[in-house]
Design an enzyme around this catalytic site. Structure first.
Site, PDB file in Angstrom:
ATOM      1  N   HIS A 147       0.851  -1.190   0.000  1.00 38.94           N
ATOM      2  CA  HIS A 147       0.000   0.000   0.000  1.00 38.94           C
ATOM      3  C   HIS A 147       0.883   1.234   0.000  1.00 38.94           C
ATOM      4  CE1 HIS A 147      -2.961   2.980   1.074  1.00 38.94           C
ATOM      5  NE2 HIS A 147      -2.285   3.270   2.185  1.00 38.94           N
ATOM      6  N   SER A 148       0.522   2.212  -0.826  1.00 39.76           N
ATOM      7  CA  SER A 148       1.229   3.482  -0.890  1.00 39.76           C
ATOM      8  C   SER A 148       2.701   3.255  -1.258  1.00 39.76           C
ATOM      9  CB  SER A 148       1.078   4.227   0.432  1.00 39.76           C
ATOM     10  OG  SER A 148       1.596   5.536   0.318  1.00 39.76           O
ATOM     11  N   TYR A 149       3.639   3.695  -0.394  1.00 39.49           N
ATOM     12  CA  TYR A 149       5.067   3.493  -0.657  1.00 39.49           C
ATOM     13  C   TYR A 149       5.420   2.011  -0.743  1.00 39.49           C
ATOM     14  CZ  TYR A 149       9.923   2.760   0.776  1.00 39.49           C
ATOM     15  OH  TYR A 149      11.208   2.291   0.880  1.00 39.49           O
ATOM     16  N   GLY A 150       4.603   1.126  -0.110  1.00 43.09           N
ATOM     17  CA  GLY A 150       4.878  -0.309  -0.157  1.00 43.09           C
ATOM     18  C   GLY A 150       4.919  -0.859  -1.561  1.00 43.09           C
ATOM     19  N   LEU A 191       1.993   2.822  -5.155  1.00 44.52           N
ATOM     20  CA  LEU A 191       2.810   3.285  -6.263  1.00 44.52           C
ATOM     21  C   LEU A 191       3.085   2.129  -7.212  1.00 44.52           C
ATOM     22  CD1 LEU A 191       5.358   5.567  -4.362  1.00 44.52           C
ATOM     23  CD2 LEU A 191       3.298   6.245  -5.588  1.00 44.52           C
TER      24      LEU A 191
END
Length: 445
Positions: free
Chosen positions: A313-316, A340
């Site tokens: 999720h997100s930066y993950g 991303l």
């Protein structure tokens, strides 16, 4: 006699006519009337005459009564001019203040509709007029609006000039207002100096101009009104002052940190110091994107995992993409949950320039020794309840800027079998290679 008096009171706006009959037509009240038997002047030579040549009928609408339309059938006289040399031998008499030439509405009904269309314009005024028992089409409403005379605005002593976007980055215009009352005076196309100069030349008498920091407007005013006083407007004064103060405070951020009060003793202060030590230890170790990827790869190797499903999720999304590249034979699927979606060589800041700008602005307000951190922020915009927001804020930790600045390393071998995005549409690509979505394709295509 009583009925005549009632009609005169009910249709007082038709006092210039003689009402002969009123008929109830259901939704429409029909009024029969005629002009008064009085001499009138010729429309060309002005000689008064009462000689009747014939009669002419006109049908007009008047203001509604009791929520019903009023239709007036008026008998108008055609008179003979007594002057033989007059170019107008016969003419129709006029009823000033009540009937205008070529109009199908009385003057007072036209005035009421004009006020309505000035406030609501076309379609909206047509809908409201229908409910007021004065049905008009939106085209008729626009015609009425175009006939409304534009009031002559007196050019004030002090004006304000600014530009605004009709379509951002494509089309702009210039607005001129009365700086003392805030009343709009003119809207000019574009925001060029020549346009403003032409307007200023046609409106002399201006003593002061309130404007923004635009050099274009300043030069136009200087050419046309060399003696006028140019004043910076209030908003730009406050904005420029705030920017100057922010830069000055940021330049002395280390001084503010040293001059601040010592931290309070207690459990919270001890926890803060412990976290600070942990964060600086991570900085010394050089924690970045590669560090996080290595942790996931090490976990897969230590436990001998196969058919792994990585979810980010997100930066993950940056981390699971790198781990999938490193251990393609162990990873069965990569799932991007509003994350991303990078390609080799791209960084998190490169994919999110807005986040990079926000972090740079936040770093300028923190001590220099903490500028390499990305503080946790933005939870208020996630729609969390007060309890959830408090829980998340208490557990959020800052991140190293290196995690967002390091680009995704190139894969050492071919890519994992599948990736899936779950931010709207889930599609499995036909090729086993990791690839970015095609232009025009949906998420995960």
């Amino acid at each position: 006699m009583m009925r005549t008096r009632l009609w005169e009171r009910l249709f007082s706006g038709l006092s210039a006519l003689v009402i002969e009959d009123v008929a109830d037509g259901g939704e429409i009240v029909r009024v029969s009337a005629r002009t008064r038997d009085v001499p009138v002047p010729c429309s060309v030579c002005g000689v008064v005459t009462g000689r009747v040549h014939g009669y002419h009928g006109r049908t007009v609408r008047d203001v509604p009564v009791d929520g019903r339309q009023v239709v007036v059938r008026v008998r108008i006289r055609r008179l003979v001019c007594p002057v033989l040399g007059c170019t107008r031998q016969t003419f129709r008499e006029k009823v000033p203040g009540l009937l205008e030439r070529y109009q199908r509405r009385t003057t007072r009904l036209t005035g009421q509709l004009s006020e309505l269309v000035k406030e609501l314009c076309g379609r909206a005024s047509a809908r409201l007029a229908r409910s007021l028992a004065v049905p008009v089409s939106y085209a008729s409403a626009l015609r009425l609006l175009r006939r409304v005379p534009v009031p002559e605005v007196r050019v004030p002593r002090v004006i304000g000039v600014d530009d605004f976007a009709l379509r951002r980055r494509h089309s702009y215009a210039t607005i001129i207002i009365n700086a003392e009352t805030g009343e709009r005076i003119e809207v000019l196309p574009g925001r060029e100096a020549a346009t403003l100069e032409a307007w200023l030349r046609g409106h002399p008498g201006i003593e002061a101009v309130c404007r923004d920091g635009s050099a274009t407007y300043a030069e136009a005013v200087r050419r046309v009104l060399p003696d006028a006083v140019q004043i910076s407007d209030r908003w730009h004064l406050w904005h420029n002052l705030a920017e100057a103060v922010r830069k000055e405070v940021a330049a002395h951020s280390t001084c503010w940190a040293k001059a601040g009060p010592p931290p309070e003793e207690g459990r919270q202060a001890a926890t803060t110091r412990e976290r600070r030590q942990q964060v600086h230890a991570l900085r010394e170790r050089g924690v970045g994107l590669r560090t996080h990827i290595a942790e996931i790869v090490g976990l897969i190797d230590r436990h001998g995992l196969t058919d792994v499903i990585l979810v980010g999720h997100s930066y993950g999304g940056m981390v699971i993409t790198g781990a999938g590249h490193e251990r393609r034979r162990h990873v069965r699927q990569v799932v991007y949950l509003d994350a991303l979606f990078p390609s080799p060589g791209e960084s998190a800041f490169g994919l999110q320039p807005v986040l990079r700008d926000a972090c740079d602005a936040a770093a300028a307000l923190r001590p220099e020794q903490e500028a390499w951190l990305i503080p946790p922020f933005g939870f208020e915009t996630m729609g969390l309840t007060a309890a959830d927001l408090e829980w998340v804020s208490a557990r959020a930790r800052p991140m190293s800027r290196a995690t967002h600045e390091e680009p995704l390393p190139d894969p050492v071998s071919s890519r994992p079998d599948h990736r899936r995005r779950t931010d709207g549409v889930q599609n499995r690509p036909s090729s086993p290679a990791l690839r970015r979505p095609r232009a025009g394709a949906g998420p995960g295509s």
